[in-house]
Design an enzyme around this catalytic site. Structure first.
Site, PDB file in Angstrom:
ATOM      1  CG  ASN A   1      -5.338   7.584  -4.378  1.00  0.00           C
ATOM      2  OD1 ASN A   1      -4.262   7.070  -4.638  1.00  0.00           O
ATOM      3  ND2 ASN A   1      -5.558   8.251  -3.255  1.00  0.00           N
TER       4      ASN A   1
ATOM      5  N   GLY B   1      -2.154  12.375   5.029  1.00  0.00           N
ATOM      6  CA  GLY B   1      -1.131  11.371   4.728  1.00  0.00           C
ATOM      7  C   GLY B   1       0.263  11.761   5.136  1.00  0.00           C
TER       8      GLY B   1
ATOM      9  CG  HIS C   1      -1.936   1.011   1.276  1.00  0.00           C
ATOM     10  ND1 HIS C   1      -3.136   0.831   1.922  1.00  0.00           N
ATOM     11  CD2 HIS C   1      -2.001   2.258   0.746  1.00  0.00           C
ATOM     12  CE1 HIS C   1      -3.887   1.900   1.792  1.00  0.00           C
ATOM     13  NE2 HIS C   1      -3.214   2.796   1.083  1.00  0.00           N
TER      14      HIS C   1
ATOM     15  NE  ARG D   1       0.188  11.392  -3.304  1.00  0.00           N
ATOM     16  CZ  ARG D   1      -0.829  10.984  -2.564  1.00  0.00           C
ATOM     17  NH1 ARG D   1      -1.841  10.349  -3.099  1.00  0.00           N
ATOM     18  NH2 ARG D   1      -0.864  11.226  -1.282  1.00  0.00           N
TER      19      ARG D   1
ATOM     20  CG  HIS E   1     -10.231   3.609   1.900  1.00  0.00           C
ATOM     21  ND1 HIS E   1      -9.092   4.373   2.021  1.00  0.00           N
ATOM     22  CD2 HIS E   1     -11.218   4.332   2.480  1.00  0.00           C
ATOM     23  CE1 HIS E   1      -9.381   5.498   2.641  1.00  0.00           C
ATOM     24  NE2 HIS E   1     -10.672   5.508   2.924  1.00  0.00           N
TER      25      HIS E   1
ATOM     26  CG  ASP F   1      -6.165   3.272  -0.229  1.00  0.00           C
ATOM     27  OD1 ASP F   1      -6.607   2.854   0.843  1.00  0.00           O
ATOM     28  OD2 ASP F   1      -5.392   4.240  -0.322  1.00  0.00           O
TER      29      ASP F   1
ATOM     30  CG  ASP G   1      -1.976   4.921   3.578  1.00  0.00           C
ATOM     31  OD1 ASP G   1      -1.927   5.211   2.364  1.00  0.00           O
ATOM     32  OD2 ASP G   1      -2.923   5.271   4.314  1.00  0.00           O
TER      33      ASP G   1
ATOM     34  CG  HIS H   1      -1.280   6.682  -1.911  1.00  0.00           C
ATOM     35  ND1 HIS H   1      -2.483   6.512  -2.562  1.00  0.00           N
ATOM     36  CD2 HIS H   1      -1.447   6.195  -0.669  1.00  0.00           C
ATOM     37  CE1 HIS H   1      -3.347   5.949  -1.722  1.00  0.00           C
ATOM     38  NE2 HIS H   1      -2.747   5.747  -0.561  1.00  0.00           N
TER      39      HIS H   1
HETATM   40  O1  DOR Z   1      -3.936   9.488   4.537  1.00  0.00           O
HETATM   41  C1  DOR Z   1      -4.259   9.027   3.461  1.00  0.00           C
HETATM   42  N1  DOR Z   1      -3.775   9.515   2.310  1.00  0.00           N
HETATM   43  N2  DOR Z   1      -5.154   8.012   3.400  1.00  0.00           N
HETATM   44  C2  DOR Z   1      -5.681   7.568   2.254  1.00  0.00           C
HETATM   45  O2  DOR Z   1      -6.463   6.643   2.281  1.00  0.00           O
HETATM   46  C3  DOR Z   1      -5.315   8.210   0.975  1.00  0.00           C
HETATM   47  C4  DOR Z   1      -3.988   8.847   1.079  1.00  0.00           C
HETATM   48  C5  DOR Z   1      -3.659   9.750  -0.082  1.00  0.00           C
HETATM   49  O3  DOR Z   1      -3.835   9.329  -1.226  1.00  0.00           O
HETATM   50  O4  DOR Z   1      -3.151  10.847   0.164  1.00  0.00           O
END
Ligand code: DOR
Length: 405
Positions: free
Chosen positions: A96, A304, A62, A66, A186, A159, A289, A64
């Protein structure tokens, strides 16, 4: 190229020996349980002095990354380097992005770019719904089982948000199950406990993984579920920040700015339940995450933390030093179990024939975390200024040194 790691503590979820590991052509070719092997015949030699720890590269279910769309927050290059610095050799990046990754071609284009960078193995997740709009199935799922695929994501996930429409969620899980996919859920629609309960009670025979469990009630629901249905394929993850920090830490940095994360940091009672859930196997893995943002975005309330570069130190200091978890258990959480759940063959263990994805760690070394030194473009971490044990000395991916301290 041949590489010999001699005189290391070779330890993973299954083995704990002092010995040597020989790597050649992207594979582990031998694990020799002797303290010393002869110096290499032309290959590269690393000496662990009987003290440094060698284990299988970490696997993050998990993160991100970007791209596409938000390269100000992170790029595939900066995130790959952050992963390598954190000892991660395989990472799933979430869908996402802008636009969301809802089809195979988008996932393949990210994967190709990451492969060309060559620091880690990256597996883009694909979303459940089109454009993550929560209204209809994603093109990937809608194409159905008969579609000819060249990339099969180890996770499907929405997510970043939950799928509110229960009928659509059920349809998506059925389609995922038909395709043999695991779905990372999620869970926050109606609150974490209610959302976890909803997913557990949908009754779809799909491999479900619960993302970033943070609440005591959710841990207890999972504990009940697993004890009543020991054969259930449901798995769950917790993040380093939720096991180490509480609401007070978020408030100290600004609960709506730098301390903001989804799900939020909660009370000590919740945090301790997560530790127990990890200890007794209710929570199967640790996932970062990793959610990088620009400083401006954080000031505007983006949730995040940047997590790849601190995960090992946070988990080692918290779980092993403070709560007496064994190193083997920690490596099960960081590598063996996520590799198993994702179905990554050749990952998660130091064994002859496996991928030469290796991390060398100095568990005695103390470092003071400083987010400003991260390779990630996201510098936001609540661990800045904290003194933590355990640092990554070297990361080997596919038989190549991709990071060395
Ligand atoms: O804190 C978070 N940031 N939780 C999430 O589920 C998404 C993530 C994000 O994409 O910034």
């Amino acid at each position: 190229m041949k590489i010999i790691f001699r005189n290391f503590r070779v330890i993973d979820a299954f083995t704990d020996v002092t010995g040597s590991v020989i790597v050649d052509g992207g594979r582990i070719v031998d694990v020799v349980p002797d303290a010393v092997v002869p110096h290499g015949d032309g290959g590269l030699v690393f000496d662990g002095c009987g003290r440094l720890v060698l284990t299988s590269g970490f696997v993050d279910m998990h993160a991100h990354f970007r791209e596409p769309g938000s390269s100000g927050k992170e790029t595939l290059e900066s995130a790959s380097l952050a992963a390598a610095r954190g000892g991660y050799t395989s990472v799933v990046c979430m869908a996402n992005t802008s636009p969301p990754v809802d089809n195979e071609a988008a996932a393949i284009s990210i994967k190709r770019r990451a492969d060309a960078i060559g620091l880690i193995s990256l597996y883009p997740a694909i979303s459940l719904t089109e454009g993550m709009n929560g209204k209809k199935l994603s093109p990937y799922l809608a194409a159905g089982r008969s579609a000819v695929r060249t990339y099969s994501p180890p996770l499907l996930s929405e997510d970043g948000r939950d799928v509110a429409d229960e009928g659509l969620l059920r349809t998506a899980l059925r389609a995922a199950a038909e395709g043999g996919h695991t779905v990372s859920c999620h869970c926050d629609f109606g609150g974490e406990d209610a959302a976890v309960k909803r997913v557990l009670e949908l009754g779809v025979d799909c491999r479900i993984h619960i993302a970033h469990v943070s609440a005591k009630g959710a841990v207890n629901l999972l504990r009940d579920h697993k004890s009543h249905a020991p054969e259930s394929p449901v798995t769950a993850e917790a993040t380093p920040h939720h096991i180490a920090l509480t609401r007070g830490d978020a408030e100290a940095s600004g609960a709506e700015t730098f301390g903001k994360v989804a799900p939020p940091l909660r009370s000590e009672e919740h945090r301790l339940e997560l530790i127990e859930g990890l200890r007794d196997g209710v929570i199967d893995v640790i996932a970062t995450d990793h959610a990088p943002h620009t400083t401006d975005d954080k000031l505007n309330g983006a949730p995040g933390f940047s997590g790849l570069e601190t995960a090992f130190a946070v988990c080692y200091t918290t779980l092993v030093k403070r709560y007496n978890f064994s190193l083997q258990k920690l490596f099960s959480l960081l590598s063996a179990e996520p590799a198993r759940i994702l179905g990554l063959s050749g990952c998660g263990a130091i064994a002859a024939g496996n991928n030469a994805d290796i991390v060398v760690l100095d568990t005695e070394r103390e470092t003071v975390i400083d987010g400003d030194t991260f390779a990630s473009r996201g510098k936001n971490t609540l661990f800045s200024g904290r003194k933590l044990y355990g640092s990554v000395v070297l990361t080997l991916h596919d038989g190549r040194v991709v990071y060395q301290a």
